[in-house]
Scaffold this motif. Structure first.
Motif, PDB file in Angstrom:
ATOM      1  N   THR A 124      -2.993  -3.120  -3.264  1.00  0.00           N
ATOM      2  CA  THR A 124      -4.196  -2.846  -2.479  1.00  0.00           C
ATOM      3  C   THR A 124      -4.245  -3.686  -1.209  1.00  0.00           C
ATOM      4  OG1 THR A 124      -5.398  -2.289  -4.503  1.00  0.00           O
ATOM      5  CG2 THR A 124      -6.719  -2.811  -2.549  1.00  0.00           C
ATOM      6  N   ILE A 125      -3.945  -4.972  -1.318  1.00  0.00           N
ATOM      7  CA  ILE A 125      -3.864  -5.824  -0.127  1.00  0.00           C
ATOM      8  C   ILE A 125      -2.403  -5.854   0.296  1.00  0.00           C
ATOM      9  CG2 ILE A 125      -4.237  -8.119   0.833  1.00  0.00           C
ATOM     10  CD1 ILE A 125      -6.467  -8.540  -1.150  1.00  0.00           C
ATOM     11  N   ALA A 126      -2.092  -5.105   1.331  1.00  0.00           N
ATOM     12  CA  ALA A 126      -0.700  -4.942   1.755  1.00  0.00           C
ATOM     13  C   ALA A 126      -0.198  -6.126   2.556  1.00  0.00           C
ATOM     14  CB  ALA A 126      -0.566  -3.666   2.587  1.00  0.00           C
ATOM     15  N   ASP A 127      -1.100  -6.810   3.280  1.00  0.00           N
ATOM     16  CA  ASP A 127      -0.649  -7.902   4.143  1.00  0.00           C
ATOM     17  C   ASP A 127      -1.824  -8.799   4.475  1.00  0.00           C
ATOM     18  OD1 ASP A 127       1.098  -9.422   5.634  1.00  0.00           O
ATOM     19  OD2 ASP A 127       1.056  -8.123   7.392  1.00  0.00           O
ATOM     20  N   VAL A 128      -1.546 -10.067   4.689  1.00  0.00           N
ATOM     21  CA  VAL A 128      -2.511 -11.042   5.189  1.00  0.00           C
ATOM     22  C   VAL A 128      -1.880 -11.703   6.405  1.00  0.00           C
ATOM     23  CG1 VAL A 128      -3.751 -13.186   4.712  1.00  0.00           C
ATOM     24  CG2 VAL A 128      -3.518 -11.458   2.916  1.00  0.00           C
ATOM     25  N   GLU A 168      -4.886  -6.327   5.342  1.00  0.00           N
ATOM     26  CA  GLU A 168      -4.691  -4.879   5.427  1.00  0.00           C
ATOM     27  C   GLU A 168      -4.788  -4.253   4.044  1.00  0.00           C
ATOM     28  OE1 GLU A 168      -1.489  -1.572   7.117  1.00  0.00           O
ATOM     29  OE2 GLU A 168      -1.285  -3.697   7.646  1.00  0.00           O
ATOM     30  N   LEU A 169      -5.608  -3.204   3.941  1.00  0.00           N
ATOM     31  CA  LEU A 169      -5.839  -2.541   2.664  1.00  0.00           C
ATOM     32  C   LEU A 169      -5.082  -1.222   2.593  1.00  0.00           C
ATOM     33  CD1 LEU A 169      -9.673  -3.076   2.110  1.00  0.00           C
ATOM     34  CD2 LEU A 169      -7.764  -4.573   1.495  1.00  0.00           C
ATOM     35  N   VAL A 172      -7.993  -2.676   8.229  1.00  0.00           N
ATOM     36  CA  VAL A 172      -7.745  -4.113   8.148  1.00  0.00           C
ATOM     37  C   VAL A 172      -9.087  -4.834   8.104  1.00  0.00           C
ATOM     38  CG1 VAL A 172      -6.702  -6.126   9.247  1.00  0.00           C
ATOM     39  CG2 VAL A 172      -5.575  -3.886   9.411  1.00  0.00           C
ATOM     40  N   LEU A 173      -9.333  -5.575   7.028  1.00  0.00           N
ATOM     41  CA  LEU A 173     -10.530  -6.407   6.960  1.00  0.00           C
ATOM     42  C   LEU A 173     -10.375  -7.558   7.941  1.00  0.00           C
ATOM     43  CD1 LEU A 173     -10.991  -6.666   3.073  1.00  0.00           C
ATOM     44  CD2 LEU A 173     -12.132  -5.073   4.647  1.00  0.00           C
TER      45      LEU A 173
END
Length: 436
Positions: free
Chosen positions: A348-352, A362-363, A398-399
């Protein structure tokens, strides 16, 4: 605003629909009416408190209604509210002098304006005047403003609403691709830049770039990237404009984000955090380039006494509270927490990514529409849990975490706990039911 004047969220939304242009949107299905702010918190019409992790898109870096700043704003309002630059006043020259002490390298000449768009427009005009050339280079997925010229160098399609943009702009691929390593993505972007410069370098006035793309999805290039960019541009006499509208004044852990790359741009633009909510912006350069902007000009509101006095108070507060160092320290805490959540929700969280207190998560939920829908659902529930966060990215998935730099470790812990609970609930509801 007293309680009798508060009309409520439904009435505010109705008036927006009646009197605003259709382009004016808001994030939430059930958006609160914000009526009061205090440092890292805002309050709605019902008195509910929200911890703000978006800061009006990196604006209130020193906190909402910070008394150390607002008291000086009010004092200046009571003394002298407005003149133009055709008169001599002290606040704007004091601000220009103060900026020289924090600007990188030999950047010391400042032209004050009202907004980031106007600052970038002015910087691009200056580049054309200095070089005698018309063209520009920009990165794909960058955002530089809403005026015609700044929109022309904006690489995000949703912001390019004018059908008649300047055609003397060449876009190159940005130094990011999820399918490539950071080094590979940077090298690909540099190859694009080399090709453009070889083909028409003598027609290019400047390259404009955000050190970290904000609306493009919190894209932080490999740290060697802008050093290589500057070397290439210098070979062709092309200027580098650093758009520090979102990244400036401590947000990324340094006063200006270009410091991470060890690069001094030819022109730098700034706004947002400089006024902490009061409109003030500027573009700055060195003595040599500044000489090219020499015909009589003025700025009606740029550098007015109130905005200049406020900006001086902002710079005092940033220095006194060591906000860049605070952003670096707390940003590391937030990043660590987001990476922990990524390990808990790997699909679910592809990248930070990002730097300091300018971070993105990024979701992913499937295709582009599903990704954006998930992001909206997370924002909605986080708001209900008392946390305001932003969203950006090419796919709006992207949060965005860009809080006031006065947040605390406790605030970060509460946010991470709420985000964990939000993702757990959403994913549990989305999971297929087990066969009975």
């Amino acid at each position: 605003m007293n309680e009798k004047e508060i009309i409520g969220r439904e009435a505010v939304a109705a008036k927006r629909k009646q009197y605003f242009y259709p382009c004016t949107q808001h994030f939430y299905r059930n958006s609160p009416q914000l009526v009061r702010g205090s440092m890292q918190h805002v309050y709605d019409e019902n008195g509910k408190k929200y911890t703000d992790f978006f800061a009006g898109v990196s604006v209130v870096a020193c906190g909402h209604c910070n008394p150390a700043i607002t008291e000086r704003t009010i004092h200046q309002l009571q003394q002298l509210q407005h003149t133009t630059t055709i008169y001599l006043t002290q606040p704007n020259v004091d601000l220009a002098e103060r900026l020289e002490k924090v600007l990188p390298g030999e950047l010391r000449r400042t032209f004050f304006v009202n907004s980031g768009s106007e600052a970038n427009e002015g910087a691009m005009l200056l580049a054309r005047l200095h070089t005698g050339r018309k063209g520009f280079i920009a990165l794909e997925s960058g955002l530089h403003g809403r005026t015609n010229l700044t929109m022309s160098v904006t690489g995000l399609s949703m912001w390019r609403t004018d059908k008649y943009l300047d055609e003397d702009v060449t876009f190159i691929r940005r130094p990011y691709d999820p399918e490539l390593t950071p080094a590979q993505a940077a090298e690909r972007s540099l190859e694009d830049l080399k090709k453009v410069l070889e083909e028409k370098g003598d027609t290019i006035a400047a390259m404009i770039a955000e050190p970290i793309q904000g609306n493009g999805g919190m894209i932080l290039p490999e740290l060697s990237y802008f050093r290589s960019v500057k070397t290439l541009l210098d070979q062709y006499g092309v200027l580098l404009i650093a758009d520090e509208i979102q990244t400036g004044f401590g947000r990324t852990g340094t006063m200006f984000a270009m410091e991470h790359f060890g690069v001094v741009p030819d022109i730098i633009t700034m706004a947002k955090a400089l006024g902490n909510g009061v409109p003030v912006a500027a573009f700055a350069t060195n003595d040599d380039i500044a000489r090219s902007l020499n015909t009589p000009s003025a700025s009606t509101f740029g550098g007015n006494p109130v905005s200049a006095a406020t900006a001086l108070a902002v710079l005092d507060y940033i220095e006194a509270e060591r906000l860049p160092e605070r952003a670096e320290r707390l940003g590391a805490k937030l990043r660590e927490g987001l990476l922990d959540l990524q390990r808990s929700y790997p699909g679910t969280i592809a990248d930070v990514r990002g730097a300091g207190l300018m971070l993105g998560a990024e979701l992913r939920a499937g295709g582009a529409a599903e990704n954006a829908a998930l992001t909206d659902e997370v924002l909605e529930e986080m708001k209900d849990r008392g946390y305001l966060i932003g969203k950006n990215g090419v796919g709006r998935n992207v949060l965005a975490f860009q809080p006031p730099l006065v947040i605390t470790e406790e605030d970060i812990g509460g946010l991470l706990q709420a985000l964990d609970g939000t993702l757990a609930r959403i994913l549990a509801e989305a999971a297929p039911s087990a066969d009975v």
